[in-house]
Design a protein around this motif. Structure first.
Motif, PDB file in Angstrom:
ATOM      1  N   GLU A 186      11.366  17.355  10.085  1.00 55.53           N
ATOM      2  CA  GLU A 186      11.873  18.546   9.400  1.00 55.53           C
ATOM      3  C   GLU A 186      11.981  18.294   7.900  1.00 55.53           C
ATOM      4  N   GLN A 187      12.419  17.079   7.517  1.00 53.83           N
ATOM      5  CA  GLN A 187      12.529  16.737   6.104  1.00 53.83           C
ATOM      6  C   GLN A 187      11.155  16.701   5.444  1.00 53.83           C
ATOM      7  N   GLY A 188      10.151  16.225   6.173  1.00 50.71           N
ATOM      8  CA  GLY A 188       8.802  16.199   5.624  1.00 50.71           C
ATOM      9  C   GLY A 188       8.301  17.596   5.314  1.00 50.71           C
ATOM     10  N   ARG A 189       8.567  18.541   6.200  1.00 53.17           N
ATOM     11  CA  ARG A 189       8.150  19.921   5.935  1.00 53.17           C
ATOM     12  C   ARG A 189       8.933  20.512   4.775  1.00 53.17           C
ATOM     13  N   ARG A 190      10.216  20.220   4.721  1.00 48.41           N
ATOM     14  CA  ARG A 190      11.035  20.750   3.624  1.00 48.41           C
ATOM     15  C   ARG A 190      10.541  20.237   2.274  1.00 48.41           C
ATOM     16  N   SER A 191      10.188  18.963   2.206  1.00 49.74           N
ATOM     17  CA  SER A 191       9.693  18.393   0.951  1.00 49.74           C
ATOM     18  C   SER A 191       8.384  19.047   0.534  1.00 49.74           C
ATOM     19  N   LEU A 192       7.506  19.316   1.507  1.00 52.15           N
ATOM     20  CA  LEU A 192       6.237  19.971   1.210  1.00 52.15           C
ATOM     21  C   LEU A 192       6.472  21.397   0.722  1.00 52.15           C
ATOM     22  N   GLU A 193       7.381  22.101   1.376  1.00 49.77           N
ATOM     23  CA  GLU A 193       7.696  23.466   0.964  1.00 49.77           C
ATOM     24  C   GLU A 193       8.230  23.504  -0.465  1.00 49.77           C
ATOM     25  N   GLU A 194       9.030  22.524  -0.822  1.00 51.81           N
ATOM     26  CA  GLU A 194       9.580  22.484  -2.180  1.00 51.81           C
ATOM     27  C   GLU A 194       8.482  22.315  -3.221  1.00 51.81           C
ATOM     28  N   LEU A 195       7.478  21.475  -2.918  1.00 52.10           N
ATOM     29  CA  LEU A 195       6.357  21.306  -3.840  1.00 52.10           C
ATOM     30  C   LEU A 195       5.568  22.607  -4.005  1.00 52.10           C
TER      31      LEU A 195
ATOM     32  N   HIS B  29       1.628  15.948 -10.182  1.00 51.27           N
ATOM     33  CA  HIS B  29       1.899  14.513 -10.315  1.00 51.27           C
ATOM     34  C   HIS B  29       2.411  13.868  -9.021  1.00 51.27           C
ATOM     35  N   GLU B  30       2.919  14.659  -8.079  1.00 48.46           N
ATOM     36  CA  GLU B  30       3.502  14.121  -6.860  1.00 48.46           C
ATOM     37  C   GLU B  30       2.544  14.287  -5.685  1.00 48.46           C
ATOM     38  N   GLU B  31       2.716  13.431  -4.705  1.00 42.38           N
ATOM     39  CA  GLU B  31       1.852  13.460  -3.524  1.00 42.38           C
ATOM     40  C   GLU B  31       2.305  14.555  -2.564  1.00 42.38           C
ATOM     41  N   ALA B  32       1.375  15.416  -2.161  1.00 45.49           N
ATOM     42  CA  ALA B  32       1.647  16.442  -1.159  1.00 45.49           C
ATOM     43  C   ALA B  32       1.308  15.862   0.212  1.00 45.49           C
ATOM     44  N   PHE B  33       2.331  15.550   0.990  1.00 49.81           N
ATOM     45  CA  PHE B  33       2.108  14.891   2.279  1.00 49.81           C
ATOM     46  C   PHE B  33       2.131  15.933   3.384  1.00 49.81           C
TER      47      PHE B  33
ATOM     48  N   GLU C   1       0.885  -1.165   0.000  1.00 45.02           N
ATOM     49  CA  GLU C   1       0.000   0.000   0.000  1.00 45.02           C
ATOM     50  C   GLU C   1       0.921   1.213   0.000  1.00 45.02           C
ATOM     51  N   LEU C   2       0.966   1.924  -1.131  1.00 43.16           N
ATOM     52  CA  LEU C   2       1.946   2.985  -1.317  1.00 43.16           C
ATOM     53  C   LEU C   2       1.257   4.354  -1.317  1.00 43.16           C
ATOM     54  N   GLY C   3       1.767   5.274  -2.095  1.00 46.34           N
ATOM     55  CA  GLY C   3       1.265   6.633  -2.017  1.00 46.34           C
ATOM     56  C   GLY C   3      -0.108   6.812  -2.621  1.00 46.34           C
TER      57      GLY C   3
ATOM     58  N   ALA D  35      -8.967  13.555 -12.745  1.00 39.82           N
ATOM     59  CA  ALA D  35      -8.805  12.660 -11.596  1.00 39.82           C
ATOM     60  C   ALA D  35      -7.836  11.530 -11.907  1.00 39.82           C
ATOM     61  N   ASN D  36      -7.913  10.994 -13.109  1.00 41.53           N
ATOM     62  CA  ASN D  36      -7.066   9.857 -13.491  1.00 41.53           C
ATOM     63  C   ASN D  36      -5.678  10.274 -13.942  1.00 41.53           C
ATOM     64  N   ASP D  37      -5.424  11.566 -14.077  1.00 40.19           N
ATOM     65  CA  ASP D  37      -4.129  12.054 -14.555  1.00 40.19           C
ATOM     66  C   ASP D  37      -3.129  12.091 -13.404  1.00 40.19           C
ATOM     67  N   THR D  38      -2.834  10.928 -12.893  1.00 40.64           N
ATOM     68  CA  THR D  38      -1.921  10.761 -11.759  1.00 40.64           C
ATOM     69  C   THR D  38      -1.358   9.354 -11.802  1.00 40.64           C
ATOM     70  N   PRO D  39      -0.131   9.172 -11.335  1.00 39.48           N
ATOM     71  CA  PRO D  39       0.397   7.802 -11.284  1.00 39.48           C
ATOM     72  C   PRO D  39      -0.219   6.965 -10.176  1.00 39.48           C
ATOM     73  N   PHE D  40      -0.983   7.603  -9.295  1.00 42.49           N
ATOM     74  CA  PHE D  40      -1.551   6.911  -8.146  1.00 42.49           C
ATOM     75  C   PHE D  40      -2.992   6.492  -8.400  1.00 42.49           C
ATOM     76  N   GLY D  41      -3.488   5.580  -7.565  1.00 44.21           N
ATOM     77  CA  GLY D  41      -4.869   5.135  -7.687  1.00 44.21           C
ATOM     78  C   GLY D  41      -5.345   4.493  -6.404  1.00 44.21           C
ATOM     79  N   LEU D  42      -5.186   5.209  -5.292  1.00 46.35           N
ATOM     80  CA  LEU D  42      -5.548   4.607  -4.005  1.00 46.35           C
ATOM     81  C   LEU D  42      -7.064   4.702  -3.776  1.00 46.35           C
ATOM     82  N   SER D  43      -7.591   5.915  -3.682  1.00 49.61           N
ATOM     83  CA  SER D  43      -9.029   6.062  -3.492  1.00 49.61           C
ATOM     84  C   SER D  43      -9.487   7.338  -4.168  1.00 49.61           C
TER      85      SER D  43
END
Length: 463
Positions: A313-322, A365-369, A234-236, A388-396
């Motif tokens: 801290e890395q999680g916040r930095r990654s979000l800020e970059e997005l 295209h990337e997940e904003a966590f 179960e991924l992103g 909606a389908n224009d994403t590499p993901f398909g969780l819900s």
């Protein structure tokens, strides 16, 4: 990465742990192997009693383990209590239903006769020790939704939890021990990610389940494939939230806010991309931005807090970059988009809404966590589904409409493991849970989940 509890609200390191050495890992694998060959023959009634006892203990521990989860990964205390309660519910559900779910199956009499048999039975038998590589965002629930069905099926568990939630990981091992499970039935392995490959390759480990990032999923899947072992991944997720003209806007807006900022926005099944029909876009956007702006950001231990810190801290930095990438490429920041004023310690980020999103932006295209929502204006249902389908993901996915034809269209065409109409995605022990595309494969929960780590054995009896 060190194995430590670091309070995300303050950045303070509270406890550190040494990783297990080779001899200690070997001892735990040996215990798991020995435990399985005894536990697999335990009657369902005995397994059910053990799991019910574990549920009783967890219910009594609810407040204490909630505080531990909040200290370790920053979820609000009220959401941590709810997570513990959800785990109790799932444990009791499997204790009640597992025997029925795994009951012997009898093929059609015509097929039995056609095969030349006097009788044929399909029996579900456990596989053995299952390695669970679990994430920090729901540190109790992610483990229990694996462990409850796996243990009821007669398997035993080896937990490699995220390195920032060691106290929760150790609590889980202690919980099953106190409930009376035989030694070795459920063990926590305090190890880094570099130890996973050797553990998974060990012949005593029968299978693996992982909830986490795409890179982690690819790594575990490739190792398991090399040694021919079953995996569930179960991924992103970057779940779409479609709002169509017939929607109840009051409910759609209120649910949208909860769906985006649940768990401080750090949930694979959180709605992240809000795709709104042009006829209701302006009204929805205005209300949604107003509600997101009004959320209280602060100490997750306070009952009045709506959004706590990100887990690292890395999680916040990654979000800020997005967010910065989207802003630099022309996105409009309708609210948020920065670290909140006055919260200088800890890893907080403002609830944020971005509009005018284009495919050139990483966030498309990337997940904003974290608590960041993206808004899309669409002209009709076909464009909504395409977006909606224009994403590499398909969780819900979530769809708000009163139109039955639109519901059927979305049920047929949305590429996801679940479609939730006029409500928010949420896992339940009675329903299968999992994704499509790069969100992973296999299913957790329900009858589908408990059978993932079973050998469906055909027993053919000649005349």
């Amino acid at each position: 990465m060190p194995i430590a509890t670091v309070n995300p609200a303050t950045g303070e390191t509270l406890k550190t742990y040494d990783a297990l050495g080779g001899e200690e890992i070997e001892a735990r694998l040996a215990r798991a192997h020995a435990a399985f060959h005894v536990f697999r023959t335990t009657p369902f009634a005995a397994r059910s009693e053990l799991l019910r006892d574990a549920a009783e203990l967890l219910e009594a521990d609810q407040d204490d383990i909630a505080r531990t989860m909040t200290l370790e990964m920053g979820k609000t205390l009220k959401s941590a209590r709810a997570e513990a309660a959800k785990c109790v519910k799932a444990m009791r559900w499997y204790a009640e239903h597992a025997e029925e779910l795994l009951a012997d199956e009898h093929p059609r009499a015509h097929d039995v006769a056609d095969s030349g048999a006097a009788d044929t039975v399909v029996r579900y038998r456990p596989l053995g020790p299952v390695l669970a590589v679990m994430p920090w965002n729901f540190p109790l629930w992610q483990v229990v939704r694996f462990a409850a069905p796996a243990l009821m099926a007669g398997n035993v568990g080896l937990l490699k939890h995220a390195s920032n939630v060691p106290q929760t990981a150790l609590y889980l091992e202690d919980l099953f021990r106190r409930a009376g499970y035989p030694d070795g039935c459920f063990q926590t392995l305090l190890v880094g990610s570099d130890a996973v490959a050797d553990i998974l390759r060990d012949p005593r480990v029968a299978a693996a389940t992982l909830t986490g990032s795409e890179p982690a999923g690819r790594s575990v899947a490739s190792i398991a494939g090399d040694v021919i072992k079953k995996t569930v991944l179960e991924l992103g997720g970057s779940d779409p939230y479609l709002v169509l003209p017939s929607a109840d806007l009051d409910k759609a807006v209120a649910t949208a806010v909860t769906a985006r900022v649940q768990n401080n926005g750090q949930s694979c099944i959180a709605a992240k991309r809000f795709i709104v029909h042009t006829d209701v876009y302006d009204a929805f956007a205005a209300r949604f931005v107003q509600a997101m702006s009004a959320l209280a950001v602060g100490d997750p231990m306070e009952e009045s807090t709506d959004v706590g810190p990100l887990s690292s801290e890395q999680g916040r930095r990654s979000l800020e970059e997005l967010v910065d990438d989207a802003r630099g490429r022309g996105a409009t920041v309708l609210c948020g988009g920065d670290r909140p004023e006055g919260l200088t310690a800890g890893w907080y980020y403002e609830p944020t809404v971005l509009a005018d999103i284009t495919p050139e932006m990483r966030i498309h295209h990337e997940e904003a966590f974290g608590p960041v929502a993206t808004l899309y204006r669409v002209e009709d249902l076909d464009e909504a589904v395409k977006t909606a389908n224009d994403t590499p993901f398909g969780l819900s996915s979530n769809v708000w409409t009163r139109d039955e034809a639109e519901k059927e269209h979305c049920a047929r065409d949305l590429e996801a493991g679940g479609v939730y109409f006029n409500g928010m995605t949420a896992s339940h022990p009675g329903f299968p849970f999992g994704g499509a595309k790069r969100s992973g494969y296999g299913r957790e929960l329900s009858a589908h989940g408990i059978k993932e780590f079973c050998n469906a054995t055909t027993l053919w009896y000649g005349k």
